[in-house]
Design a protein around this motif. Structure first.
Motif, mmCIF file in Angstrom:
data_model
loop_
_atom_site.group_PDB
_atom_site.id
_atom_site.type_symbol
_atom_site.label_atom_id
_atom_site.label_comp_id
_atom_site.label_asym_id
_atom_site.label_seq_id
_atom_site.Cartn_x
_atom_site.Cartn_y
_atom_site.Cartn_z
ATOM 1 N N LEU A 409 2.552 11.790 -19.538
ATOM 2 C CA LEU A 409 3.072 12.065 -18.202
ATOM 3 C C LEU A 409 2.359 13.236 -17.542
ATOM 4 C CD1 LEU A 409 6.933 11.662 -18.779
ATOM 5 C CD2 LEU A 409 5.373 10.034 -17.695
ATOM 6 N N GLN A 410 1.888 14.183 -18.333
ATOM 7 C CA GLN A 410 1.260 15.369 -17.756
ATOM 8 C C GLN A 410 -0.001 15.033 -16.967
ATOM 9 O OE1 GLN A 410 2.805 18.385 -17.643
ATOM 10 N NE2 GLN A 410 4.412 17.118 -18.591
ATOM 11 N N LEU A 411 -0.581 13.880 -17.232
ATOM 12 C CA LEU A 411 -1.777 13.462 -16.492
ATOM 13 C C LEU A 411 -1.448 13.141 -15.041
ATOM 14 C CD1 LEU A 411 -3.302 11.041 -19.169
ATOM 15 C CD2 LEU A 411 -3.982 13.413 -18.729
ATOM 16 N N TRP A 412 -0.156 12.815 -14.781
ATOM 17 C CA TRP A 412 0.193 12.264 -13.482
ATOM 18 C C TRP A 412 0.800 13.329 -12.582
ATOM 19 C CZ3 TRP A 412 -2.017 8.043 -11.993
ATOM 20 C CH2 TRP A 412 -2.532 7.201 -12.985
ATOM 21 N N THR A 413 -0.072 14.250 -12.183
ATOM 22 C CA THR A 413 0.313 15.245 -11.191
ATOM 23 C C THR A 413 0.470 14.562 -9.833
ATOM 24 O OG1 THR A 413 -1.978 15.726 -10.635
ATOM 25 C CG2 THR A 413 -0.977 17.014 -12.433
ATOM 26 N N VAL A 414 1.084 15.265 -8.915
ATOM 27 C CA VAL A 414 1.229 14.738 -7.559
ATOM 28 C C VAL A 414 -0.140 14.450 -6.952
ATOM 29 C CG1 VAL A 414 1.984 15.295 -5.216
ATOM 30 C CG2 VAL A 414 3.467 15.818 -7.169
ATOM 31 N N GLU A 415 -1.094 15.342 -7.185
ATOM 32 C CA GLU A 415 -2.434 15.167 -6.607
ATOM 33 C C GLU A 415 -3.133 13.937 -7.194
ATOM 34 O OE1 GLU A 415 -0.828 19.006 -6.024
ATOM 35 O OE2 GLU A 415 -1.248 17.988 -7.931
ATOM 36 N N ALA A 416 -3.037 13.779 -8.529
ATOM 37 C CA ALA A 416 -3.670 12.618 -9.168
ATOM 38 C C ALA A 416 -3.016 11.324 -8.702
ATOM 39 C CB ALA A 416 -3.576 12.747 -10.686
ATOM 40 N N THR A 417 -1.709 11.363 -8.539
ATOM 41 C CA THR A 417 -0.974 10.176 -8.092
ATOM 42 C C THR A 417 -1.318 9.835 -6.654
ATOM 43 O OG1 THR A 417 0.818 10.755 -9.615
ATOM 44 C CG2 THR A 417 1.316 9.161 -7.878
ATOM 45 N N ALA A 418 -1.455 10.854 -5.815
ATOM 46 C CA ALA A 418 -1.818 10.617 -4.415
ATOM 47 C C ALA A 418 -3.193 9.957 -4.313
ATOM 48 C CB ALA A 418 -1.799 11.943 -3.648
ATOM 49 N N GLU A 419 -4.123 10.386 -5.151
ATOM 50 C CA GLU A 419 -5.468 9.807 -5.123
ATOM 51 C C GLU A 419 -5.452 8.335 -5.499
ATOM 52 O OE1 GLU A 419 -9.882 10.605 -7.112
ATOM 53 O OE2 GLU A 419 -8.268 12.059 -7.375
ATOM 54 N N VAL A 420 -4.612 7.961 -6.460
ATOM 55 C CA VAL A 420 -4.540 6.574 -6.919
ATOM 56 C C VAL A 420 -3.764 5.703 -5.945
ATOM 57 C CG1 VAL A 420 -3.606 5.054 -8.709
ATOM 58 C CG2 VAL A 420 -4.839 7.138 -9.347
ATOM 59 N N THR A 421 -2.625 6.178 -5.471
ATOM 60 C CA THR A 421 -1.728 5.350 -4.669
ATOM 61 C C THR A 421 -2.067 5.324 -3.189
ATOM 62 O OG1 THR A 421 -0.197 7.193 -4.314
ATOM 63 C CG2 THR A 421 0.181 5.791 -6.260
ATOM 64 N N GLY A 422 -2.826 6.332 -2.725
ATOM 65 C CA GLY A 422 -3.093 6.432 -1.293
ATOM 66 C C GLY A 422 -1.950 7.040 -0.509
ATOM 67 N N LEU A 423 -0.927 7.562 -1.185
ATOM 68 C CA LEU A 423 0.209 8.185 -0.522
ATOM 69 C C LEU A 423 -0.071 9.658 -0.254
ATOM 70 C CD1 LEU A 423 3.079 6.695 -2.724
ATOM 71 C CD2 LEU A 423 2.559 6.045 -0.354
ATOM 72 N N ALA A 424 0.561 10.176 0.756
ATOM 73 C CA ALA A 424 0.497 11.612 1.003
ATOM 74 C C ALA A 424 1.291 12.344 -0.075
ATOM 75 C CB ALA A 424 1.062 11.933 2.384
ATOM 76 N N PRO A 425 0.834 13.495 -0.531
ATOM 77 C CA PRO A 425 1.561 14.224 -1.586
ATOM 78 C C PRO A 425 3.020 14.482 -1.231
ATOM 79 C CG PRO A 425 -0.624 15.158 -1.294
ATOM 80 C CD PRO A 425 -0.444 14.161 -0.186
ATOM 81 N N GLU A 426 3.308 14.807 0.031
ATOM 82 C CA GLU A 426 4.694 15.099 0.400
ATOM 83 C C GLU A 426 5.590 13.864 0.293
ATOM 84 O OE1 GLU A 426 2.195 15.053 4.265
ATOM 85 O OE2 GLU A 426 2.007 15.753 2.192
ATOM 86 N N VAL A 427 5.018 12.673 0.503
ATOM 87 C CA VAL A 427 5.797 11.445 0.332
ATOM 88 C C VAL A 427 6.174 11.259 -1.135
ATOM 89 C CG1 VAL A 427 5.705 8.913 0.491
ATOM 90 C CG2 VAL A 427 4.797 10.321 2.351
ATOM 91 N N ILE A 428 5.226 11.493 -2.023
ATOM 92 C CA ILE A 428 5.479 11.388 -3.464
ATOM 93 C C ILE A 428 6.532 12.409 -3.896
ATOM 94 C CG2 ILE A 428 4.433 11.607 -5.758
ATOM 95 C CD1 ILE A 428 1.758 10.781 -4.411
ATOM 96 N N GLU A 429 6.385 13.647 -3.437
ATOM 97 C CA GLU A 429 7.316 14.697 -3.822
ATOM 98 C C GLU A 429 8.729 14.402 -3.334
ATOM 99 O OE1 GLU A 429 5.382 18.021 -2.058
ATOM 100 O OE2 GLU A 429 4.118 18.438 -3.812
#
Length: 996
Positions: A409-429
């Motif tokens: 799970l530690q691999l999946w930071t908000v920034e890494a997830t945003a890069e993969v999903t195309g979502l804005a970091p604030e949407v993920i958070e």
């Protein structure tokens, strides 16, 4: 003027000749005879007027609102997840309309009721019932398959010729060469008992299509030990954080969607995770438009936040999940008792005892003598790495599943997830924090969530988020993935030789020897196994002994001519070739390859429309279809599979036969389908058809004095007594469909003793329990007695019995060697492969608002509410760059060919996506070639795994799928497409004719 006889004659003459023209057109197209158009035109007024002449428009209006009778009904033999009661209004022997009712009760105080249930499809089924594509007489092909050349024949001729060919196939190739896939349309009444019982007693191959059609939740199987899980839809109202994830209830669950919006009024937050701005997303508090196929990345990031923020329910996770279990770091396998001591159990798994600083057996795991999850004397840690001594004296390091998972799970930071999903970091958070803070999070993720090749990983991450929150078994929380309630009488009447108690005892003795049955009883008394565990084990063992079970995807892999294509598609995805995985799986008995003699030779389609549904349709028509010595379509209407059949048999419609709608947990009611009117024309219900067919096959076998056949089951198949066995030793005759439905209810304790007579009056009856927990009817709530909302899994979370998995828990680590080798032991994200080649657009499909599969696809009333023909939805910017106008033609192509569709502009669609609603029949496309011609239907080799408790094939369980959402295409502008005998337009010509 309305009373003028000349005017009346002209009006009647016009109607008469219009009807004759329609009938002639239908006959020319395919020989379809519609009895309500049969009028030879010789007498303009052939019978005395039975009603007064109309004097004004008011008289016409009043006459419309009169009827002779009202019956209760539903749309039983239909793959619709919503079960809805309807009043059927009958006049002069015709169902003139259907209306919704409001007879459902409130489950508990403070929760909205189910009223009224229904949708626009059910409200116009009479348009299908009396529509131009309805089949009402048996027909035999007289031209080439697909030519549309037919002759009308009698039922006697049809049954005689079909039976002769079926017996020939059984003699020449074995009984398992008779093929009938089991859906998608089915009920739990006489219709499906007729179909399935014929297949079982005739020794045909049972080909499950749950995986192939894309409705099997592989993540649920791997994690929970059950594919179809969930509770009643009124439980949605009790959630405070509703996540609609890969589902579109406003379109596909119309009867239940109101609970979502009532929950919002009640204070819940509604989140919709969907790349497209769907009809459900427009009502959401949060819309999360991630890139298609990246759902697992968002799930991993959310799970990380739940854990890191301290929102994890530690005590729940410790007891109900496998996170405390120990994994060997040298091999990736679970640490077992056999690793530690001589003569130890290889299936007894271990957790760490911190009090004694050593491994300890995990109660409830597969090899444990304790069927409950209670750990006594210590608290196993979720995290930690330890050194243990093996039985040979050597030492190895082990770690808990929780340790390995948290590292992942530690691999999946908000920034890494945003890069993969195309979502804005604030949407993920925002989403992750809402999930973490929720008291009762609930995820709705239905059948459409299973159509990516890595959908198992996507669903495993959704489940992980819920497990960390302690959501399973909690009222108003958990996972809604479309569950079934259980009518035990249905499977009993498919397999047993007799009805009632005698039939149930036969099933029990067929499953195991007397000593095995006694041992099971002792295990239950001593709590070595739970009651539900014993039941599920008996059912799976009985299935292996009683039917030739396989699945449609495996059938296609070996016999459709797609093996080379699928191996090429998946060659870079996994360590070995798809074929190598298949070889090992078949060799070890994890999956079955039937028919034993090679390809199927006789096929009967009942509610399947296989040629519409199958991926890579061209190869099926070119490779598998010519090897079929007989193809029979038993259906209520013409379809593409019927067009390519040898015989068309008219099936009774939903309002013309007795039936029981398959019982979804969404609305925990039995829905009875009454025979409101006689079958249309010469149509027959399926029970009668298969009764007559078995009678003819029995007669032929007796004339030939055939010896009993042997096949994959334990019992010989004696065609000389086929009808005797099929009819329960003559208990039911060909016209006894209602009696079969009554027998099903009588043998189903969950029905609460309701009779057919009662159901005819009210139409519905609330279940008094969830029934036996047998896959797929796995609610796992033995406390529910028909009152209150229905939530699943309390059998495990409240009563502490083991889950039906290897670890006996919600399982997030799969230690099967294939999963370890592939890096999929734990949930993770994997990119969607580019099936069909490296092309710029990803094809994404969705269930349609306007049809259930292809049944309503050609219904004029509903076609008027849409474009009326197949369209692909494109983002306007994409379409404009391609030079394609709204409602302009496009060519879609990839490595497998090309096809043509009109384009519809839609801002709801993400750029780079070719979005379409499924179930258009190929007959509705140019050259009869649909988007299915471009879809290879790639397969995931992990779904061929077996050998562990909850891994391996059975009906509605782990099996290969045929995945559609990973397909890529190129799109370009096209002139109106050519006929089959013309060349395709050149790109230059296409652009000249299409406006910019």
């Amino acid at each position: 003027m309305a009373k003028d006889s000349k005017s009346r004659f002209k009006r009647r003459t016009f109607l008469k000749w219009t009807g004759a023209a329609v009938a002639a057109g239908a006959a020319a197209a395919g020989g379809i005879h519609l009895f309500h158009f049969r009028y030879d035109g010789t007498n303009p007024d052939p019978m005395p007027r039975a009603t007064p002449m109309l004097g004004s428009w008011e008289d016409l209006y009043r006459q419309r609102w009169t009827w002779d009778d009202v019956k209760k009904g539903s749309h039983g033999w239909l793959n619709c997840r919503s079960a809805c009661e309807w009043d059927l209004y009958i006049k002069n022997g015709i169902v003139v309309r259907e209306e919704q009712t409001a007879t459902y009760e409130q489950s508990e105080p403070g929760v909205p009721d189910f009223n009224p249930r229904g949708c626009q499809k059910g409200a116009c089924y009479t348009e299908v019932m009396y529509g131009p594509s309805r089949i009402t007489t048996p027909m035999k092909r007289v031209g080439e398959r697909g030519s549309g050349q037919w002759e009308q024949i009698s039922w006697d001729q049809a049954m005689s010729e079909i039976a002769e060919k079926f017996v020939d196939v059984a003699e020449k190739y074995g009984t398992d060469a008779i093929y009938q896939d089991l859906g998608p349309h089915f009920d739990v009444g006489a219709t499906s008992v007729g179909r399935f019982r014929f297949q079982a007693k005739a020794g045909g191959v049972f080909a499950d299509n749950w995986g192939e059609i894309g409705d099997l939740n592989f993540g649920g199987v791997l994690t929970l030990g059950a594919a179809h899980v969930g509770g009643s839809s009124d439980e949605w109202f009790l959630s405070d954080y509703l996540v609609v994830w890969m589902m579109n209830p406003s379109v596909t669950q119309i009867s239940d969607a109101h609970f979502l919006y009532e929950a919002r009024y009640n204070g819940a937050e509604l989140v919709v995770i969907d790349p497209q701005y769907s009809a459900t997303a427009v009502h959401a508090d949060q819309w999360v438009p991630l890139r298609s196929g990246t759902d697992a990345a968002l799930g991993m990031c959310t799970a990380r936040h739940i854990w890191d923020s301290g929102a994890i329910d530690l005590e729940y996770v410790r007891e109900q999940t496998d996170l405390p279990f120990l994994v060997r770091l040298d091999s990736g396998r679970f640490l077992t008792d056999a690793d530690l001591v001589d003569g130890g159990k290889s299936k007894l798994l271990q957790m760490w005892n911190p009090t004694e600083s050593r491994p300890a057996p995990a109660p409830g795991s597969e090899g444990s003598d304790k069927a409950q999850l209670i750990v006594e004397g210590f608290e196993p840690p979720l995290e930690g790495t330890f050194t243990v001594t093996l039985k040979d004296g050597s030492s190895i390091d082990v770690a808990t599943v929780g340790t390995l998972l948290r590292e992942q799970l530690q691999l999946w930071t908000v920034e890494a997830t945003a890069e993969v999903t195309g979502l804005a970091p604030e949407v993920i958070e925002t989403f992750a924090d809402g999930f973490a803070k929720a008291e009762r999070p609930m995820v709705l993720s239905s059948w459409g969530s299973n159509r990516f090749v890595h959908s198992d990983l996507m669903n495993r991450t959704k489940l992980l988020c819920l497990s960390l929150k302690g959501a399973f078994g909690k009222k108003g929380a958990g996972y809604q993935a479309t569950a079934f309630l259980d009518l035990t009488g249905f499977p009993a009447l498919i397999q047993s030789k007799h009805v009632g108690l005698r039939g149930q005892l036969e099933m029990l003795t067929n499953i195991g020897s007397p000593s095995e049955v006694i041992n099971l009883i002792v295990d239950g008394v001593k709590k070595r196994r739970s009651e539900v565990g014993i039941t599920m084990g008996l059912v799976r063992e009985g299935e292996k002994k009683s039917i030739c079970g396989t699945n449609v995807a495996t059938m296609g892999y070996y016999h459709q001519g797609i093996k080379d294509d699928l191996n090429r598609e998946m060659k870079d995805e996994y360590p070995r070739s798809l074929d190598k995985y298949y070889e090992e799986s078949i060799e070890k008995g994890w999956q079955n390859d039937y028919p034993a003699s090679g390809p199927p030779r006789a096929y009967i389609s009942g509610g399947a429309n296989l040629l519409r549904r199958t991926n890579h349709t061209r190869t099926m028509l070119e490779e598998m279809w010519p090897k079929m010595e007989i193809v029979v379509s038993l259906d209520q209407k013409m379809c593409f599979t019927g067009m390519h059949s040898d015989y068309l048999l008219p099936a009774a419609g939903y309002y013309e036969k007795s039936g029981i709608k398959y019982p979804m947990a969404y609305a925990p009611y039995i829905h009875y389908c009454d025979a409101a009117v006689p079958p249309l024309g010469e149509s027959k219900d399926e029970w009668e058809v298969y009764w007559l067919l078995t009678k003819e096959m029995e007669r032929i076998a007796q004339e030939r004095n055939l010896a009993p056949f042997t096949n994959c089951g334990d019992d010989p198949i004696d065609y000389k007594e086929l009808n005797k066995v099929f009819s329960f030793q003559g208990r039911f005759g060909p016209k006894d469909a209602e009696g079969v439905s009554a027998a099903i209810l009588d043998a189903s304790p969950a029905a609460g003793g309701v009779s057919i007579a009662e159901l005819k009056k009210k139409g519905i009856h609330r279940f008094v329990s969830a029934g036996d927990s047998i896959a797929p009817t796995a609610i796992f709530n033995t406390d529910w007695k028909g009152e209150g909302v229905l939530n699943p899994f309390t059998y495990f979370t409240k009563h502490k019995w083991r889950w039906p998995t290897q670890t006996g828990r919600q399982q997030y680590y799969i230690d099967h060697p294939w999963f370890v080798e592939a890096g999929e032991s734990l949930p993770t994200h994997r990119e969607s492969p580019k099936a069909g080649g490296d092309h710029p657009f990803q094809m994404i499909s969705c269930h349609s608002r306007w049809s259930i599969h292809s049944v309503w696809r050609d219904t004029p009333m509903l076609m008027r509410l849409q474009r009326g023909e197949p369209v692909v939805y494109l983002n306007p910017k994409d379409a404009e760059q391609l030079g394609i106008a709204d409602d302009g033609w496009s060519e879609r192509s990839n490595d497998y060919g090309k096809m043509y569709m009109l384009v519809k502009y839609s801002t709801m669609v993400r750029p780079g996506v070719a979005y379409y609603f499924h179930a258009w029949d190929p007959m509705q496309f140019p050259n009869h070639e649909s988007y299915k011609w471009l879809i290879p239907g790639i397969q995931n080799p992990m779904h061929l795994a077996g050998g562990e408790r909850h891994l391996g094939f059975s009906i509605n369980f782990l099996q290969p799928g045929s995945f559609v959402q990973d397909t890529r295409v190129t799109i370009r502008a096209s002139a109106p497409p050519p006929r089959a005998d013309q060349d395709a337009p050149t790109p230059e010509a296409a652009h000249e004719e299409v406006p910019a």
